[in-house]
Design a protein around this motif. Structure first.
Motif, short mmCIF file in Angstrom:
data_model
loop_
_atom_site.label_atom_id
_atom_site.label_comp_id
_atom_site.label_asym_id
_atom_site.label_seq_id
_atom_site.Cartn_x
_atom_site.Cartn_y
_atom_site.Cartn_z
N ARG A 70 -9.48 58.57 176.74
CA ARG A 70 -10.82 58.61 176.15
C ARG A 70 -11.88 59.13 177.12
NH1 ARG A 70 -11.06 52.58 173.75
NH2 ARG A 70 -12.83 53.35 172.54
N VAL A 71 -11.58 59.11 178.40
CA VAL A 71 -12.50 59.67 179.40
C VAL A 71 -11.72 60.61 180.29
CG1 VAL A 71 -13.91 57.57 179.37
CG2 VAL A 71 -12.18 57.85 181.13
N THR A 72 -12.43 61.55 180.92
CA THR A 72 -11.81 62.51 181.83
C THR A 72 -12.07 62.06 183.26
OG1 THR A 72 -12.13 64.31 180.24
CG2 THR A 72 -11.72 64.93 182.53
N ILE A 73 -11.04 61.61 183.94
CA ILE A 73 -11.15 61.18 185.33
C ILE A 73 -10.64 62.33 186.21
CG2 ILE A 73 -10.47 59.46 187.04
CD1 ILE A 73 -9.92 57.52 184.70
N PHE A 74 -11.47 62.78 187.15
CA PHE A 74 -11.09 63.96 187.93
C PHE A 74 -11.52 63.83 189.38
CE2 PHE A 74 -15.40 64.79 186.60
CZ PHE A 74 -15.98 65.51 187.63
N VAL A 75 -11.00 64.73 190.21
CA VAL A 75 -11.29 64.74 191.65
C VAL A 75 -12.23 65.90 191.95
CG1 VAL A 75 -10.31 64.86 193.96
CG2 VAL A 75 -9.03 63.72 192.13
N GLN A 76 -13.35 65.60 192.55
CA GLN A 76 -14.43 66.57 192.75
C GLN A 76 -13.98 67.84 193.47
OE1 GLN A 76 -17.38 65.32 195.58
NE2 GLN A 76 -19.04 66.41 194.53
N TYR A 130 -1.29 60.02 189.56
CA TYR A 130 -1.63 61.34 190.10
C TYR A 130 -1.59 62.43 189.03
CZ TYR A 130 -2.19 60.25 195.04
OH TYR A 130 -2.68 59.79 196.23
N ARG A 131 -0.65 62.33 188.11
CA ARG A 131 -0.60 63.31 187.02
C ARG A 131 -1.84 63.17 186.13
NH1 ARG A 131 4.89 62.14 187.46
NH2 ARG A 131 4.82 60.49 185.87
N MET A 132 -2.30 61.95 185.94
CA MET A 132 -3.53 61.73 185.18
C MET A 132 -4.72 62.39 185.87
SD MET A 132 -6.51 59.63 185.45
CE MET A 132 -6.01 58.20 186.42
N LEU A 133 -4.80 62.26 187.19
CA LEU A 133 -5.89 62.88 187.95
C LEU A 133 -5.80 64.41 187.90
CD1 LEU A 133 -6.01 60.60 191.13
CD2 LEU A 133 -7.66 60.66 189.25
N GLU A 134 -4.59 64.93 187.97
CA GLU A 134 -4.40 66.38 187.91
C GLU A 134 -4.82 66.93 186.55
OE1 GLU A 134 -0.98 69.72 189.01
OE2 GLU A 134 -0.39 67.65 188.56
N GLU A 135 -4.41 66.27 185.48
CA GLU A 135 -4.77 66.72 184.14
C GLU A 135 -6.27 66.58 183.92
OE1 GLU A 135 -4.75 68.05 180.21
OE2 GLU A 135 -3.43 68.37 181.92
N SER A 167 -8.58 66.75 186.20
CA SER A 167 -9.23 67.79 186.99
C SER A 167 -9.12 69.15 186.29
CB SER A 167 -8.62 67.86 188.39
OG SER A 167 -8.82 66.63 189.08
N ARG A 168 -8.01 69.40 185.65
CA ARG A 168 -7.84 70.66 184.91
C ARG A 168 -8.86 70.73 183.76
NH1 ARG A 168 -6.04 72.62 180.41
NH2 ARG A 168 -5.54 70.54 179.61
N LYS A 169 -8.99 69.66 183.00
CA LYS A 169 -9.95 69.63 181.89
C LYS A 169 -11.38 69.75 182.40
CE LYS A 169 -9.43 66.49 178.73
NZ LYS A 169 -9.14 65.15 178.12
N ALA A 170 -11.68 69.07 183.49
CA ALA A 170 -13.04 69.12 184.05
C ALA A 170 -13.37 70.53 184.52
CB ALA A 170 -13.16 68.13 185.21
N ARG A 171 -12.38 71.21 185.09
CA ARG A 171 -12.64 72.57 185.59
C ARG A 171 -12.96 73.52 184.45
NH1 ARG A 171 -9.25 76.50 189.78
NH2 ARG A 171 -11.05 77.89 190.07
N LEU A 172 -12.29 73.35 183.31
CA LEU A 172 -12.60 74.19 182.15
C LEU A 172 -14.05 74.03 181.73
CD1 LEU A 172 -9.37 73.73 179.98
CD2 LEU A 172 -10.08 75.79 181.21
N LYS A 173 -14.52 72.79 181.73
CA LYS A 173 -15.91 72.52 181.34
C LYS A 173 -16.88 73.13 182.36
CE LYS A 173 -19.01 70.14 178.86
NZ LYS A 173 -19.15 70.16 177.39
#
Length: 374
Positions: free
Chosen positions: A79-85, A327-332, A334-340
């Motif tokens: 439900r939320v996008t968790i990513f690494v800056q 870690y796979r959750m963080l990678e995914e 981060s991928r979604k965040a980068r698209l935005k």
């Protein structure tokens, strides 16, 4: 335009109760409210490196700790996008462009930057040759408010849940957005801060009564602390130093135990753990007039905190058995965040008229111009 949240934490250690009441609890509530179209939660490792450049391993190890705290508190990666800056390079490019919209003098007036400058001996009148003055502050930290503006605007955030100490940062972001839109055109969204609705949560004090809970001061209760650690820390909490005997009247103001009860206790806790009192107001009144000991109040606080922390510990233990999945959750994420962020950067580059290779009109116009001149 959709309603979008951007929030996050620096991975310099495990998260504590100050983080929880300041913003993390609210994030989970907002996630479950259905009121927001998108939520981005950032682990701000690049920002952490601005004042931990000599200890990158500390930041590296704490990426996982913060992620585990997020999941244990109830954030749901579905439900939320968790990513690494640091995995979103578009943020660096946005910050670079925003630097042209902020003066050195304005950064020096930012309370967060100003406090750090004074801490390191850069205040006006600092002695010549002062060791701290020679140490200085990194440019990365000096431009921290600009970097934060890039983080917020990259995701077109309309709302930033944060504590009151972040208000100057959000205001500087709004200034940058206003200036950019005035100079280049309306490409960016101005965010609003969403403060905790409980005054006690604005800035939870440390267990020693100091103004802020801080890892460096050693006055934190961590979300991952064991029941024994929580009990020990609460029993050692700062109270009213003049409340020496049970029968003495006590002060509520500045009493850390009562500040924590303001932040965590609910009416139903009294029926469960302290049925002698109907409400926190009743408990406070008894303490003020005397006849109520600190130990009894602290034991009540321990029970209240345990009700909050026990489910978190259980969830954390479950995720600790699935580190690869985390870690796979963080990678995914981060991928979604980068698209935005990439979509926002395209709009920014277009507004700044530096999208040379995408602007076919520019190319065709110049091509015709030079043909006509020949």
């Amino acid at each position: 335009m959709g309603k979008i949240i951007l929030t996050g934490d620096r991975p310099t250690g495990k998260l504590h109760l100050g983080h929880y009441v300041g913003s993390l609890r609210r994030r989970v509530e907002l996630q479950n409210s259905g009121l927001y179209d998108e939520t981005y939660v950032m682990i701000a490792d690049a920002q952490a490196l601005t004042d931990n450049a000599d200890n990158p391993e500390k930041v590296r190890q704490n990426i996982l700790e913060v992620a585990l705290d997020y999941l244990s508190a109830g954030l749901d990666p579905e439900r939320v996008t968790i990513f690494v800056q640091s995995q979103i390079p578009e943020l660096c490019e946005l910050a670079f462009y925003y630097m042209n919209l902020v003066t050195v003098q304005r950064l020096q007036r930012n309370p967060t930057v100003k406090a750090e400058i004074q801490l390191r001996g850069f205040a006006e009148g600092a002695a010549e040759g002062d060791t701290q003055q020679r140490q200085g502050i990194p440019v990365g930290f000096f431009t921290y408010p600009i970097s934060q503006a890039a983080d917020i605007t990259a995701f077109r955030a309309t709302t930033v849940p944060a504590g009151e100490d972040q208000e100057p940062m959000i205001e500087q972001t709004r200034e940058i957005v206003h200036k950019f839109n005035a100079v280049y055109g309306p490409a960016l969204v101005e965010p609003e801060i969403l403060l905790p609705d409980n005054a006690a949560c604005m800035r939870l004090p440390g267990t020693d009564g100091k103004a802020k809970m801080s890892k460096s001061l050693g006055n934190c209760i961590y979300l991952s602390d064991s029941p024994e650690e929580v009990k020990k820390k609460v029993m050692g909490m700062y109270t009213d130093p003049d409340h020496l005997r049970v029968e003495d009247p006590g002060k509520i103001e500045g009493n850390t135990v009562f500040t924590y009860l303001d932040a965590f206790s609910r009416p139903e806790h009294f029926a469960k753990y302290l049925p002698d009192y109907a409400s926190l107001d009743e408990l406070k009144a008894h303490y003020r007039r005397g006849g109520l000991g600190d130990v009894k109040v602290k034991r009540f606080l321990i029970a209240v905190l345990e009700e909050t922390l026990a489910p978190m510990r259980e969830r954390r233990r479950a995720f600790e058995q699935r580190i690869g999945e985390v870690y796979r959750m963080l990678e995914e994420g981060s991928r979604k965040a980068r698209l935005k962020a990439s979509a926002t950067l395209r709009d920014v580059r277009k507004a700044m008229r530096i999208d040379y290779f995408e602007d076919r009109e520019l190319i065709d116009t110049q091509e015709k111009q030079y043909r006509n001149e020949q």
